[in-house]
Write a protein that holds these residues in place. Structure first.
Motif, PDB file in Angstrom:
ATOM      1  N   HIS A 193       0.827  -1.203   0.000  1.00  0.00           N
ATOM      2  CA  HIS A 193       0.000   0.000   0.000  1.00  0.00           C
ATOM      3  C   HIS A 193       0.864   1.257   0.000  1.00  0.00           C
ATOM      4  O   HIS A 193       0.545   2.264  -0.674  1.00  0.00           O
ATOM      5  N   ARG A 194       1.995   1.248   0.717  1.00  0.00           N
ATOM      6  CA  ARG A 194       2.886   2.403   0.719  1.00  0.00           C
ATOM      7  C   ARG A 194       3.524   2.620  -0.658  1.00  0.00           C
ATOM      8  O   ARG A 194       3.739   3.760  -1.097  1.00  0.00           O
ATOM      9  N   GLN A 195       3.803   1.489  -1.322  1.00  0.00           N
ATOM     10  CA  GLN A 195       4.355   1.626  -2.682  1.00  0.00           C
ATOM     11  C   GLN A 195       3.361   2.329  -3.619  1.00  0.00           C
ATOM     12  O   GLN A 195       3.746   3.130  -4.478  1.00  0.00           O
ATOM     13  N   LEU A 196       2.067   1.997  -3.438  1.00  0.00           N
ATOM     14  CA  LEU A 196       1.042   2.651  -4.264  1.00  0.00           C
ATOM     15  C   LEU A 196       0.986   4.140  -3.967  1.00  0.00           C
ATOM     16  O   LEU A 196       0.901   4.967  -4.892  1.00  0.00           O
ATOM     17  N   LEU A 197       1.020   4.494  -2.683  1.00  0.00           N
ATOM     18  CA  LEU A 197       0.954   5.903  -2.300  1.00  0.00           C
ATOM     19  C   LEU A 197       2.181   6.677  -2.783  1.00  0.00           C
ATOM     20  O   LEU A 197       2.081   7.861  -3.122  1.00  0.00           O
ATOM     21  N   ASP A 198       3.319   5.982  -2.810  1.00  0.00           N
ATOM     22  CA  ASP A 198       4.553   6.637  -3.246  1.00  0.00           C
ATOM     23  C   ASP A 198       4.703   6.606  -4.768  1.00  0.00           C
ATOM     24  O   ASP A 198       5.699   7.117  -5.299  1.00  0.00           O
ATOM     25  N   GLY A 199       3.766   6.006  -5.461  1.00  0.00           N
ATOM     26  CA  GLY A 199       3.824   5.929  -6.896  1.00  0.00           C
ATOM     27  C   GLY A 199       4.833   4.949  -7.430  1.00  0.00           C
ATOM     28  O   GLY A 199       5.259   5.038  -8.589  1.00  0.00           O
ATOM     29  N   GLU A 200       5.209   4.018  -6.616  1.00  0.00           N
ATOM     30  CA  GLU A 200       6.190   3.025  -7.036  1.00  0.00           C
ATOM     31  C   GLU A 200       5.539   1.856  -7.763  1.00  0.00           C
ATOM     32  O   GLU A 200       6.233   0.994  -8.313  1.00  0.00           O
ATOM     33  N   ILE A 201       4.213   1.761  -7.773  1.00  0.00           N
ATOM     34  CA  ILE A 201       3.519   0.662  -8.421  1.00  0.00           C
ATOM     35  C   ILE A 201       2.248   1.209  -9.045  1.00  0.00           C
ATOM     36  O   ILE A 201       1.624   2.128  -8.532  1.00  0.00           O
ATOM     37  N   GLU A 202       1.884   0.617 -10.180  1.00  0.00           N
ATOM     38  CA  GLU A 202       0.663   1.015 -10.860  1.00  0.00           C
ATOM     39  C   GLU A 202      -0.543   0.433 -10.140  1.00  0.00           C
ATOM     40  O   GLU A 202      -0.434  -0.524  -9.359  1.00  0.00           O
ATOM     41  N   VAL A 203      -1.711   1.015 -10.460  1.00  0.00           N
ATOM     42  CA  VAL A 203      -2.945   0.582  -9.793  1.00  0.00           C
ATOM     43  C   VAL A 203      -3.303  -0.845 -10.176  1.00  0.00           C
ATOM     44  O   VAL A 203      -3.707  -1.673  -9.336  1.00  0.00           O
ATOM     45  N   GLY A 204      -3.163  -1.198 -11.440  1.00  0.00           N
ATOM     46  CA  GLY A 204      -3.536  -2.543 -11.881  1.00  0.00           C
ATOM     47  C   GLY A 204      -2.751  -3.638 -11.182  1.00  0.00           C
ATOM     48  O   GLY A 204      -3.327  -4.552 -10.551  1.00  0.00           O
ATOM     49  N   PRO A 205      -1.423  -3.625 -11.228  1.00  0.00           N
ATOM     50  CA  PRO A 205      -0.633  -4.628 -10.498  1.00  0.00           C
ATOM     51  C   PRO A 205      -0.860  -4.580  -8.997  1.00  0.00           C
ATOM     52  O   PRO A 205      -0.862  -5.612  -8.312  1.00  0.00           O
ATOM     53  N   PHE A 206      -1.063  -3.352  -8.478  1.00  0.00           N
ATOM     54  CA  PHE A 206      -1.318  -3.244  -7.037  1.00  0.00           C
ATOM     55  C   PHE A 206      -2.574  -3.996  -6.634  1.00  0.00           C
ATOM     56  O   PHE A 206      -2.594  -4.711  -5.614  1.00  0.00           O
ATOM     57  N   VAL A 207      -3.628  -3.830  -7.379  1.00  0.00           N
ATOM     58  CA  VAL A 207      -4.904  -4.479  -7.036  1.00  0.00           C
ATOM     59  C   VAL A 207      -4.743  -5.996  -7.025  1.00  0.00           C
ATOM     60  O   VAL A 207      -5.228  -6.702  -6.126  1.00  0.00           O
ATOM     61  N   GLN A 208      -4.074  -6.514  -8.036  1.00  0.00           N
ATOM     62  CA  GLN A 208      -3.911  -7.977  -8.103  1.00  0.00           C
ATOM     63  C   GLN A 208      -3.095  -8.502  -6.907  1.00  0.00           C
ATOM     64  O   GLN A 208      -3.488  -9.468  -6.245  1.00  0.00           O
ATOM     65  N   LYS A 209      -1.967  -7.871  -6.627  1.00  0.00           N
ATOM     66  CA  LYS A 209      -1.119  -8.333  -5.525  1.00  0.00           C
ATOM     67  C   LYS A 209      -1.790  -8.100  -4.164  1.00  0.00           C
ATOM     68  O   LYS A 209      -1.738  -8.955  -3.270  1.00  0.00           O
ATOM     69  N   TYR A 210      -2.409  -6.953  -4.017  1.00  0.00           N
ATOM     70  CA  TYR A 210      -3.041  -6.637  -2.738  1.00  0.00           C
ATOM     71  C   TYR A 210      -4.202  -7.585  -2.455  1.00  0.00           C
ATOM     72  O   TYR A 210      -4.405  -8.040  -1.321  1.00  0.00           O
ATOM     73  N   LYS A 211      -4.988  -7.855  -3.522  1.00  0.00           N
ATOM     74  CA  LYS A 211      -6.116  -8.775  -3.361  1.00  0.00           C
ATOM     75  C   LYS A 211      -5.622 -10.155  -2.946  1.00  0.00           C
ATOM     76  O   LYS A 211      -6.197 -10.825  -2.070  1.00  0.00           O
ATOM     77  N   LYS A 212      -4.556 -10.620  -3.552  1.00  0.00           N
ATOM     78  CA  LYS A 212      -4.007 -11.938  -3.218  1.00  0.00           C
ATOM     79  C   LYS A 212      -3.490 -11.985  -1.788  1.00  0.00           C
ATOM     80  O   LYS A 212      -3.725 -12.956  -1.051  1.00  0.00           O
ATOM     81  N   LEU A 213      -2.781 -10.930  -1.376  1.00  0.00           N
ATOM     82  CA  LEU A 213      -2.269 -10.886   0.001  1.00  0.00           C
ATOM     83  C   LEU A 213      -3.400 -10.858   1.015  1.00  0.00           C
ATOM     84  O   LEU A 213      -3.333 -11.537   2.055  1.00  0.00           O
ATOM     85  N   ARG A 214      -4.455 -10.096   0.728  1.00  0.00           N
ATOM     86  CA  ARG A 214      -5.559 -10.021   1.682  1.00  0.00           C
ATOM     87  C   ARG A 214      -6.322 -11.336   1.767  1.00  0.00           C
ATOM     88  O   ARG A 214      -6.788 -11.721   2.846  1.00  0.00           O
ATOM     89  N   ASN A 215      -6.474 -12.006   0.631  1.00  0.00           N
ATOM     90  CA  ASN A 215      -7.120 -13.335   0.676  1.00  0.00           C
ATOM     91  C   ASN A 215      -6.311 -14.316   1.536  1.00  0.00           C
ATOM     92  O   ASN A 215      -6.873 -15.063   2.343  1.00  0.00           O
ATOM     93  N   THR A 216      -5.002 -14.267   1.351  1.00  0.00           N
ATOM     94  CA  THR A 216      -4.136 -15.142   2.164  1.00  0.00           C
ATOM     95  C   THR A 216      -4.244 -14.794   3.639  1.00  0.00           C
ATOM     96  O   THR A 216      -4.331 -15.676   4.509  1.00  0.00           O
ATOM     97  N   TYR A 217      -4.252 -13.493   3.943  1.00  0.00           N
ATOM     98  CA  TYR A 217      -4.334 -13.075   5.340  1.00  0.00           C
ATOM     99  C   TYR A 217      -5.638 -13.516   5.976  1.00  0.00           C
ATOM    100  O   TYR A 217      -5.634 -14.084   7.086  1.00  0.00           O
ATOM    101  N   HIS A 218      -6.766 -13.278   5.299  1.00  0.00           N
ATOM    102  CA  HIS A 218      -8.062 -13.648   5.898  1.00  0.00           C
ATOM    103  C   HIS A 218      -8.216 -15.173   6.011  1.00  0.00           C
ATOM    104  O   HIS A 218      -8.828 -15.658   6.974  1.00  0.00           O
TER     105      HIS A 218
END
Length: 233
Positions: A193-218
């Motif tokens: 999430h910090r990478q997204l805020l800092d502009g280090e990652i695009e929204v599309g790749p961020f959504v895919q990776k973030y969604k996967k991490l959150r599924n794993t966490y839950h």
């Protein structure tokens, strides 16, 4: 022969008792046996001239003779002359020769000889086996000091590994590691999430990776909650 002997005895009076020792070592079972080969006469003086004690007056012999054995000995003595019987009573060597000629004594002597031979044979065999016994004892000593020590060390190592494995897969250990995995997934989500805020990652790749991490966490969080509930319940 018996009649002439007893007739001469009555004439000689007390001469015969002096020739036959009263302390003869001949077995009392033969001297006092009712079926003894000593002739009997109606005269009390002739029967007492032998000076032989009655069974009640004689001390009990240490070695008892069975009736069948006594009958066999009497059978061997019945045809002997008075002189031969007197010699057996008085002469130790003659008595010994007669004793050794008995079948029962021969059998016992043969058994004794055989047992002696077997004992010597066993002793020889034991002596022959002694080097092998010493060799086996040395091998056992070597095994105890080397192979046994190594085997015990391996056993201790296996027991230690077993304890570690049991601890690793214990319920408390599994819950702890599951909690650590949840925390790690949470940290990775925040870092993404910090990478997204800092502009280090695009929204599309961020959504895919973030969604996967959150599924794993839950998924891990639900598993941790279910396991914890089942242990405490």
């Amino acid at each position: 022969m018996f009649k002439s002997f007893w007739g001469s005895q009555e004439q000689d009076g007390q001469a015969l008792p002096q020739e036959i020792p009263t302390n003869s070592w001949y077995p009392s079972s033969l001297l006092s046996s009712p079926s003894s080969t000593h002739p009997t006469t109606p005269s009390s003086s002739s029967s007492s001239s032998f000076n032989v004690q009655r069974p009640a007056d004689r001390p009990q012999s240490a070695a008892q003779v069975s009736p069948s054995e006594a009958a066999g000995i009497i059978f061997l003595l019945k045809d002997r002359s008075i002189d031969e019987l007197r010699k057996l009573l008085a002469d130790k060597d003659a008595y010994r020769q007669f004793l050794l000629s008995l079948d029962q004594v021969k059998i016992q002597n043969n058994l004794r000889v055989e047992l002696h031979k077997e004992t010597l044979q066993l002793a020889r065999e034991n002596l022959e086996k002694e080097p092998r016994i010493m060799e086996l004892q040395n091998q056992c000593r070597i095994i105890r000091t080397t192979e046994l020590a190594a085997a015990q060390e391996n056993l201790h190592e296996l027991e230690r590994q077993k304890e570690e494995t049991l601890k690793f897969y214990s319920p408390s250990s599994l819950l702890r590691r599951l909690q650590e995995a949840m925390n790690k997934t949470e940290e990775e989500s925040e870092a993404l999430h910090r990478q997204l805020l800092d502009g280090e990652i695009e929204v599309g790749p961020f959504v895919q990776k973030y969604k996967k991490l959150r599924n794993t966490y839950h998924r891990r969080a639900l598993t941790h909650l279910a396991a914890k509930t089942s242990l405490t319940g």
